[in-house]
Design an enzyme around this catalytic site. Structure first.
Site, PDB file in Angstrom:
ATOM      1  N   ARG A 104      45.351  44.738  34.467  1.00 21.82           N
ATOM      2  CA  ARG A 104      46.468  44.878  35.429  1.00 21.82           C
ATOM      3  C   ARG A 104      47.658  45.412  34.637  1.00 21.82           C
ATOM      4  NH1 ARG A 104      48.705  40.753  39.949  1.00 21.82           N
ATOM      5  NH2 ARG A 104      46.903  41.714  40.932  1.00 21.82           N
ATOM      6  N   HIS A 131      45.284  49.319  44.051  1.00 20.80           N
ATOM      7  CA  HIS A 131      44.776  47.935  43.911  1.00 20.80           C
ATOM      8  C   HIS A 131      43.385  47.878  44.563  1.00 20.80           C
ATOM      9  CE1 HIS A 131      44.700  43.795  43.137  1.00 20.80           C
ATOM     10  NE2 HIS A 131      45.640  43.344  43.950  1.00 20.80           N
ATOM     11  N   GLN A 134      41.538  44.541  45.659  1.00 18.13           N
ATOM     12  CA  GLN A 134      42.063  43.863  46.846  1.00 18.13           C
ATOM     13  C   GLN A 134      41.509  44.487  48.124  1.00 18.13           C
ATOM     14  OE1 GLN A 134      44.449  41.103  46.953  1.00 18.13           O
ATOM     15  NE2 GLN A 134      43.507  41.091  48.990  1.00 18.13           N
ATOM     16  N   ASP A 220      52.638  44.292  53.056  1.00 13.90           N
ATOM     17  CA  ASP A 220      52.750  43.800  51.682  1.00 13.90           C
ATOM     18  C   ASP A 220      54.237  43.616  51.393  1.00 13.90           C
ATOM     19  OD1 ASP A 220      52.177  43.166  49.034  1.00 13.90           O
ATOM     20  OD2 ASP A 220      51.586  45.190  48.448  1.00 13.90           O
ATOM     21  N   CYS A 260      47.809  40.887  51.186  1.00 10.03           N
ATOM     22  CA  CYS A 260      47.138  40.622  49.902  1.00 10.03           C
ATOM     23  C   CYS A 260      47.699  39.392  49.200  1.00 10.03           C
ATOM     24  CB  CYS A 260      47.213  41.857  49.010  1.00 10.03           C
ATOM     25  SG  CYS A 260      48.888  42.291  48.483  1.00 10.03           S
ATOM     26  N   ARG A 288      38.271  37.635  47.394  1.00 14.02           N
ATOM     27  CA  ARG A 288      38.434  38.303  46.094  1.00 14.02           C
ATOM     28  C   ARG A 288      37.336  37.820  45.151  1.00 14.02           C
ATOM     29  NH1 ARG A 288      43.500  40.098  44.478  1.00 14.02           N
ATOM     30  NH2 ARG A 288      42.344  40.956  42.723  1.00 14.02           N
TER      31      ARG A 288
HETATM   32  N1  NVA Z   1      52.152  45.630  45.946  1.00 15.87           N
HETATM   33  C1  NVA Z   1      52.194  44.377  45.222  1.00 15.87           C
HETATM   34  C2  NVA Z   1      50.851  43.709  45.271  1.00 15.87           C
HETATM   35  C3  NVA Z   1      50.775  42.385  44.575  1.00 15.87           C
HETATM   36  C4  NVA Z   1      49.407  41.800  44.576  1.00 15.87           C
HETATM   37  C5  NVA Z   1      52.648  44.611  43.796  1.00 15.87           C
HETATM   38  O1  NVA Z   1      52.209  45.606  43.198  1.00 15.87           O
HETATM   39  O2  NVA Z   1      53.441  43.830  43.282  1.00 15.87           O
HETATM   40  N1   CP Z   2      46.783  39.847  45.706  1.00 10.01           N
HETATM   41  C1   CP Z   2      46.867  39.755  44.368  1.00 10.01           C
HETATM   42  O1   CP Z   2      46.408  40.615  43.610  1.00 10.01           O
HETATM   43  O2   CP Z   2      47.435  38.601  43.948  1.00 10.01           O
HETATM   44  P1   CP Z   2      47.922  38.245  42.467  1.00 10.01           P
HETATM   45  O3   CP Z   2      49.099  39.106  42.162  1.00 10.01           O
HETATM   46  O4   CP Z   2      48.266  36.784  42.535  1.00 10.01           O
HETATM   47  O5   CP Z   2      46.796  38.506  41.510  1.00 10.01           O
END
Ligand code: NVA
Ligand code: CP
Length: 306
Positions: A104, A131, A134, A220, A260, A288
């Site tokens: 990540r 992502h 997800q 989101d 998500c 997930r």
């Molecule tokens: N769009 C959000 C998703 C978090 C799981 C982010 O990138 O922070």
């Molecule tokens: N939805 C998701 O990826 O959650 P986290 O940021 O908690 O991993």
């Protein structure tokens, strides 16, 4: 040796997704029946986090352990990644000591460079751009709740972020439609997503219009990780992009709501919607685990007979 990576949704074909969704259902059923499924016995997953996470870390770590393997957690703060060790060098070293890498991070190019230098499969656990894990779980959840997604309409309300981009790719691979409504200046850039055509999405200035007849309404956070400096400006720009009961009211009668997570009640969604009868967010989060177990197994073992 050649191996597959999972860096964006369009890396897999529709037939491969059909397999993955069926496999995830099989693995989930075994999990629910306390029937051990140790297909990745002795395998090691390295998880690299340059951004925060609850679900992604939990689901990958629990997932590999339940499959008989082990997870190792690395983050930028206390590894050499945070001190500028080149991605190429890191990938060389990490991939000699494990079977699979999940990362990540910020830029998609970082994940691509890591994959190019890695001796083992790499999974994108979220970048600024995508992502895929997800949306893999989200489509699996939709199929579980409502059947095939082909020909259906998904309404995306809010920021055209990593989740939205991934939905747009998924629509093309799996043949459904996405209605996108975002405030001005925060809209989609389809030219950056490697789409073959514009046949699978439509944009709407009014979020109510985007939700009309949708089978799935999703949103989101207004401010994704890495964009915190824009938070105040975004709060103003997104004020009318809150999924509420009125929006759910114009969607299909059987529409489900997904997010998500983490969510901000009163910002991108009302408490009434996310905690209401159409919301499937807890199943979505749980899935997930099952979907990524199928993904890890597929990357390491290929398709398995059931
Ligand atoms: N769009 C959000 C998703 C978090 C799981 C982010 O990138 O922070
Ligand atoms: N939805 C998701 O990826 O959650 P986290 O940021 O908690 O991993």
């Amino acid at each position: 040796m050649t191996h597959r990576h999972y860096l964006q949704f369009k890396d897999f074909s529709r037939a491969e997704y059909d397999y993955l969704f069926a496999r995830a259902a099989f693995i989930k059923q075994k999990f629910k029946g306390y029937d051990p499924h140790r297909s990745l016995f002795d395998r090691t997953l390295v998880m690299i986090f340059e951004k925060a996470s609850t679900r992604t870390r939990l689901s990958f770590e629990a997932g590999i352990q339940q499959l008989g393997g082990t997870a190792i957690y690395l983050n930028t703060r206390d590894s050499q990644l945070g001190r500028g060790e080149p991605v190429y060098d890191s990938a060389q070293v990490i991939s000699r000591m494990c079977d699979l890498i999940m990362i990540r991070t910020f830029e998609q190019t970082m994940v691509e460079q890591l994959a190019a230098a890695s001796r083992v499969p790499v999974i994108n656990g979220l970048t600024n751009e995508y992502h895929p894990c997800q949306v893999l779980a989200d489509v699996f959840t939709f199929i579980e709740q409502r059947g095939a997604i082909q020909g259906k309409t998904v309404a995306w309300v809010g920021d055209a972020n990593n989740m939205c981009n991934t939905w747009l790719q998924a629509a093309e691979v799996l043949d459904f439609k996405v209605h996108v409504s975002s405030p001005e200046g925060y809209g989609i850039h389809p030219d950056r997503l490697g789409l073959a055509s514009s046949a699978h999405f439509e944009t709407f200035a009014d979020p109510m219009e985007a939700c009309k007849g949708a089978h799935l309404v999703t949103t989101d956070v207004w401010t994704s990780m890495g964009f915190e400096a824009e938070n105040e400006a975004r709060k103003k720009a997104f004020a009318d992009w809150c999924v509420d009961e009125e929006m759910m009211g114009v969607a299909n009668r059987d529409a489900v709501f997904m997010h998500c997570l983490p969510a901000h009640r009163g910002e991108e969604v009302t408490a009434g919607v996310i905690d209401g009868p159409q919301s499937v967010v807890w199943d979505e989060a749980e899935n997930r685990l099952h979907a990524q177990k199928a993904l890890m197994e597929f990357l390491l073992l290929g398709q398995q007979p059931q």
